[in-house]
Design an enzyme around this catalytic site. Sequence first.
Site: not given
Ligand SMILES: *Cc1c(COP(=O)(O)O)cnc(C)c1O
Length: 466
Positions: A110
């Site tokens: 993210k």
């Molecule tokens: C947020 C997250 C996901 C999922 O991603 P999306 O965009 O919500 O599908 C997967 N793995 C980790 C480590 C995350 O922080």
Amino acid sequence: MKYISTRGGIEPISFKQAVMMGLARDGGLLLPETLPVVDEDIQTRWRSLSYPDLALEVMKLFISDISEDTLKHLINISYQVFDTKEVTPVVALKDFFLLELFHGPTLAFKDIALQLLGNMFEYLLTQENKKMNILGATSGDTGSAAIYGVKGRKNINIFILHPHGRVSPIQALQMTTVPEKNVFNIAIEGTFDDCQAIVKAIFSDLEFKDKYQLGAVNSINWARVLAQVVYYIYAYFRVSEQTGTKQVTFSVPTGNFGDIFAGYIAKNLLSNKIYKLILATNENDILTRFVCKGEYKLGSVIPTISPSMDIQIASNFERYLFYLYNRDSKRVKEVMLNFSKTGCITFSQEEQKRTQKDFISESINQDETIATIADVYSTDKYILDPHTAVGVCAAQKLRNNFNDIPIICLATAHPAKFPDAVKRAIGKDPDRPDALKDLEKRKQRLTVLPADISKVKDYISQNALI
Ligand SMILES: *Cc1c(COP(=O)(O)O)cnc(C)c1O
């Protein structure tokens, strides 16, 4: 490039307006009016570019109201803070490739979008002489990545609610040890659902929302999707260089459909270079049921060892619906309104076929996740985090569908963020990178509040920028 709503209720707006709006005013999600085509000549030019330079080229196609120099600067300062020049390195393991997306400040993918979004917010607010108070709820990764995206920035305060004592100790410390004065951690005496309900209630008080210029950072912001498109293209180039392949498949551990939707956009831009997207879910398998059975039906959330994927309503799903329904925004609106009453959407055979052209899916349980961490450790001496392991396990199960096409699994978090799952799998803790080393020793700052909307509003009023 202009932006429109999936529900068709707004006049086309510019990129800057789309970033500031987040959710479209009509309740829909924002999308570019058209998807550009990236032909072979352009792709040849892009191949040799560094990550930030490629990001500039990709984003330029979608952003026409920020100058190239400014955009370049915003991209450069966003990715300079990553601990490797490559930003998202691709690692070759025995049976597949891993796209490491955890080299940012909070060690999860993210950061790639939220570092850029933080810089964009600061730039746009300063330019327009405005202020913003960001409000969000988190069960883990999003909160820390959002806080690191805007900490210390001008004209922005951030308020993040988390359930007191119910997020992993490392995730809580990542949020609460940030010393910058514009960061406010609110620990709610309740569950994550309480936190989310409070945030939702506050956002729906439009008078309060306007007075305090409340902004959101959840994955519905188009700038987040756009930032994520880049690494799919970057990884395709790296793997095609190494193997000579003309096509790749990506495996994406999925929760809110944000990351994999970025993959879908990349797949469209590069036409036939991405063969398929593997949509990997944990036991919260609503999206797997959608792909495999043509039914999108709510269940209840099951807590797992890959908590960032423990979701039922996938907030970005509506963006995909818009394309699946051939851009029929009237139908998207009807179906979404109906979904909010019934909790179910069903799809025709023809629609299911079209979905299965782009996606293939598998749901992975927690025992399989742990076994995958152990397996990959024994074959490759590489430690996966539990989210990444869900994607890797799905790729292994579906491998027969791809013949010789290389699979690139997205590594969405560093294993040190989830030491308990890793220890269960391989009998020892993963090494902690520097970013997490002395976390327990740092000073913590948080305010504990009851699960009470008016108490949270009071706190925001006392601390908001206006
Ligand atoms: C947020 C997250 C996901 C999922 O991603 P999306 O965009 O919500 O599908 C997967 N793995 C980790 C480590 C995350 O922080």
